[in-house]
Design a protein around this motif. Structure first.
Motif, short mmCIF file in Angstrom:
data_model
loop_
_atom_site.label_atom_id
_atom_site.label_comp_id
_atom_site.label_asym_id
_atom_site.label_seq_id
_atom_site.Cartn_x
_atom_site.Cartn_y
_atom_site.Cartn_z
N HIS A 25 0.81 -1.22 0.00
CA HIS A 25 0.00 0.00 0.00
C HIS A 25 0.84 1.27 0.00
N SER A 56 -6.70 1.97 -9.47
CA SER A 56 -6.30 2.05 -8.07
C SER A 56 -6.02 3.51 -7.72
N ARG A 83 -6.32 -1.35 -4.97
CA ARG A 83 -4.97 -1.24 -4.41
C ARG A 83 -4.28 -2.61 -4.41
#
Length: 217
Positions: A25, A56, A83
């Motif tokens: 992330h 994303s 993501r």
């Protein structure tokens, strides 16, 4: 079911990709190579005629989507569910760091990541489930051809899920190269694989076993 064609595009290279540092992330931008990759791949991806571009929210994916949108003139829909896999405590580390800090767990994750999650991270099944929810919502609308711009680990998991492959076999899918893509077509109500790891340089084979189905790097 409206969707008949789905393109899953991985983002271009980042500095962390170049040294195989695990991103997850972490919001790492494209480097100059990644920007050039996105610009080079964009015409071929745009030629697949996506009716919608969903990206994303991480910068490396959004910038890659932007290169396609600059050609098609479309607005980018941003969705956090696309993501990359959260790698928890492993984010920012290299393979060597993980092997040293968590003996035996790197191999377990690399071969069984559909079920296994890094400490405080996600499994590939969890990632595939949230990405599949994006596909389901598009499918419930009137879009026939969609482009999802996302990340390597997510694309592997989502491909395995949409093709209804047993989760234990997802690790047989090699990682998708930067600015390479997967194409899926629907036939008789089921998703079929049209191309995998396609790109301007042709199919990218892993340079070592560590590149096979590795998520989040």
């Amino acid at each position: 079911m409206s969707l008949q064609h789905l393109i899953l595009l991985r983002h271009g290279e980042t500095d962390w990709n170049a040294v195989r540092r695990m991103q997850g992330h972490r919001d790492i931008p494209l480097n100059d190579t990644g920007l050039a990759q996105a610009a080079a791949a964009a015409p071929s991806v745009a030629a697949l005629r996506p009716e919608i571009i969903v990206s994303s929210d991480l910068a490396r994916a959004f910038a890659t989507a932007g290169a396609v949108a600059a050609i098609t003139g479309q607005q980018i829909v941003v969705d956090q569910r696309l993501r990359e896999t959260s790698l928890g405590l492993w984010e920012g580390l290299t393979r060597e760091d993980v092997v040293a800090g968590w003996p035996g767990e790197w191999q377990q994750w690399r071969t069984t990541s559909a079920h296994y999650a890094p400490p405080e991270g996600e499994s590939r099944s969890q990632v595939a489930a949230r990405a599949a929810a994006v596909v389901d919502e598009l499918d419930a609308g009137d879009t026939g051809r969609a482009l999802l711009v996302a990340h390597g680990g997510l694309i592997v998991g989502l491909t395995g899920r949409l093709l209804e492959l047993p989760a234990d076999s997802w690790s047989a899918l090699i990682g998708v190269g930067n600015c390479h893509w997967v194409e899926l077509h629907r036939l008789d109500g089921r998703w079929r694989l049209h191309s995998y790891n396609a790109g301007l340089g042709g199919v990218v084979l892993p340079g070592s076993e560590d590149e096979e189905a590795v998520a989040g790097v």
